[in-house]
Write an enzyme that holds these catalytic residues in place. Structure first.
Site, PDB file in Angstrom:
ATOM      1  N   SER A 200       9.911  28.582  16.445  1.00 26.88           N
ATOM      2  CA  SER A 200      10.164  28.425  15.010  1.00 26.88           C
ATOM      3  C   SER A 200      11.151  29.477  14.514  1.00 26.88           C
ATOM      4  O   SER A 200      11.317  30.539  15.111  1.00 26.88           O
ATOM      5  CB  SER A 200       8.856  28.558  14.225  1.00 26.88           C
ATOM      6  OG  SER A 200       7.865  27.704  14.753  1.00 26.88           O
TER       7      SER A 200
HETATM    8  N1  SAH Z   1       4.303  28.626  17.596  1.00 26.57           N
HETATM    9  C1  SAH Z   1       5.368  28.196  18.487  1.00 26.57           C
HETATM   10  C2  SAH Z   1       6.086  26.983  17.947  1.00 26.57           C
HETATM   11  C3  SAH Z   1       6.229  25.959  19.024  1.00 26.57           C
HETATM   12  S1  SAH Z   1       6.771  24.350  18.522  1.00 26.57           S
HETATM   13  C4  SAH Z   1       6.327  29.351  18.788  1.00 26.57           C
HETATM   14  O1  SAH Z   1       6.211  30.404  18.146  1.00 26.57           O
HETATM   15  O2  SAH Z   1       7.149  29.205  19.673  1.00 26.57           O
HETATM   16  C5  SAH Z   1       5.236  23.499  18.356  1.00 26.57           C
HETATM   17  C6  SAH Z   1       4.331  23.440  19.561  1.00 26.57           C
HETATM   18  O3  SAH Z   1       3.224  22.614  19.223  1.00 26.57           O
HETATM   19  C7  SAH Z   1       4.956  22.826  20.812  1.00 26.57           C
HETATM   20  O4  SAH Z   1       4.821  23.723  21.877  1.00 26.57           O
HETATM   21  C8  SAH Z   1       4.122  21.563  21.038  1.00 26.57           C
HETATM   22  O5  SAH Z   1       3.922  21.250  22.420  1.00 26.57           O
HETATM   23  C9  SAH Z   1       2.803  21.930  20.373  1.00 26.57           C
HETATM   24  N2  SAH Z   1       1.990  20.784  19.969  1.00 26.57           N
HETATM   25  C10 SAH Z   1       2.368  19.623  19.407  1.00 26.57           C
HETATM   26  N3  SAH Z   1       1.304  18.829  19.204  1.00 26.57           N
HETATM   27  C11 SAH Z   1       0.217  19.501  19.652  1.00 26.57           C
HETATM   28  C12 SAH Z   1      -1.173  19.206  19.737  1.00 26.57           C
HETATM   29  N4  SAH Z   1      -1.677  18.070  19.294  1.00 26.57           N
HETATM   30  N5  SAH Z   1      -1.983  20.142  20.272  1.00 26.57           N
HETATM   31  C13 SAH Z   1      -1.513  21.325  20.722  1.00 26.57           C
HETATM   32  N6  SAH Z   1      -0.209  21.671  20.671  1.00 26.57           N
HETATM   33  C14 SAH Z   1       0.648  20.764  20.149  1.00 26.57           C
END
Ligand code: SAH
Length: 212
Positions: free
Chosen positions: A63
């Site tokens: 993000s």
């Molecule tokens: N907090 C992260 C942002 C990653 S983007 C950072 O700081 O890098 C969002 C993430 O949510 C992705 O890795 C994706 O695989 C995960 N995601 C999406 N749907 C999900 C679900 N139902 N359960 C767990 N993770 C999920």
């Protein structure tokens, strides 16, 4: 301090976030102490301190630092003891939270991302984090209730289980929507849930159901 060469770059990023409206000094300090380049592939490391989202593989993104700081600030206002993050991804948001709260639980549905994130937090000496490979739409029931929940992917609709896993007075910060997304701040009160729109955001989708 971290001992990483990029400490000054991280301090500059914290200064930029302060200028962009982030006021909580605990959050700015956590940003200043966290080398963002270790959460990225080598080829993107030179962009680590730009205030933008970047790809982390598997179609996912780390993000934008501003939004990481904003979401963290919203939960820090209640000084939470136990926090749940949905969407571990690169682990950057988890690292910021782990510096600020006693106990962090984080859920990711893509195993390879979870493995890398776990290694990165270990490398930063952050050991107060429990990782779960699973569907975050279901929260993490065994460890509930949480003082705060941060969801780092956009839900098409509000997952009901997440508000149920909040402690009384607890806060849920979650992007909701598809093409148009809003960051919502939800508070669980004795009367039910209160909802407030924070700002417009853009996140990858929160998948509902199957694991990767
Ligand atoms: N907090 C992260 C942002 C990653 S983007 C950072 O700081 O890098 C969002 C993430 O949510 C992705 O890795 C994706 O695989 C995960 N995601 C999406 N749907 C999900 C679900 N139902 N359960 C767990 N993770 C999920």
């Amino acid at each position: 301090m971290t001992g990483f060469a990029s400490t000054t770059a991280a301090q500059n990023l914290a200064r930029k976030l302060n200028e962009a409206g982030i006021r909580d000094h605990r959050v700015l300090e956590a940003v200043a102490r966290t080398p963002r380049e270790i959460f990225l592939d080598g080829a993107l490391a030179h962009k680590a301190y730009e205030n933008t989202a970047l790809p982390i593989g598997q179609g996912q993104t780390i993000s934008q630092p501003y939004i990481v700081a904003r979401m963290t600030e919203l939960v820090m206002q209640i000084n939470p003891q136990k926090v749940l993050e949905i969407g571990t991804g690169s682990g950057y948001q988890a690292a910021i939270l782990a510096r600020l709260v006693p106990q962090l639980c984080t859920v990711e549905r893509i195993k390879s991302l979870q493995i890398q994130a776990r290694q990165r937090l270990k490398r930063l000496d952050l050991h107060n984090v429990a990782f779960k490979y699973g569907d975050g739409w279901q929260g993490w029931a065994n460890k509930a209730p949480y003082d705060a929940i941060i969801v780092t992917a956009a839900a098409a609709t509000l997952p009901p289980v997440l508000t149920q896993q909040l402690a009384l007075g607890g806060r849920l910060v979650i992007p909701v929507g598809e093409a148009q997304q809003s960051l919502l701040l939800i508070t669980r009160t004795e009367q039910g849930v209160q909802q407030e729109v924070v700002e417009a955001v853009r996140f990858v989708p929160l998948v509902n159901g199957e694991l990767a």
